[in-house]
Motif scaffolding. Structure first.
Motif: not given
Length: 69
Positions: A2-4, A48, A53, A57-58, A61-62, A66-68
């Motif tokens: 995921s992104t994080w 962050s 934010w 990460e934004s 996601a674009k 996946r974020r989570e």
């Protein structure tokens, strides 16, 4: 992944690399100015944490990650 997770991998890698390049005792020392990059990454992590934010990460996601978890 995921992104994080990707953001934290990049941040950790950037911190370790900039420390290796900026600490005079390091075998790959280049300039102490690399420590400014270490501070930049640290400030962004701190920001962050409070704002929940992160630009990277934004952007990830674009790109479709996946974020989570």
């Amino acid at each position: 992944m995921s992104t994080w997770q990707i953001v934290r991998i990049f941040a950790g890698s950037f911190i370790l690399l900039s420390l290796a390049l900026g600490v005079p005792g390091s075998p790959i020392f280049q300039s102490s100015w690399w420590l400014a990059f270490t501070a930049f990454v640290g400030v962004n992590l701190l920001q962050s944490g409070f704002s929940r934010w992160c630009l990277m990460e934004s952007l990830l996601a674009k790109l479709g990650l996946r974020r989570e978890a």
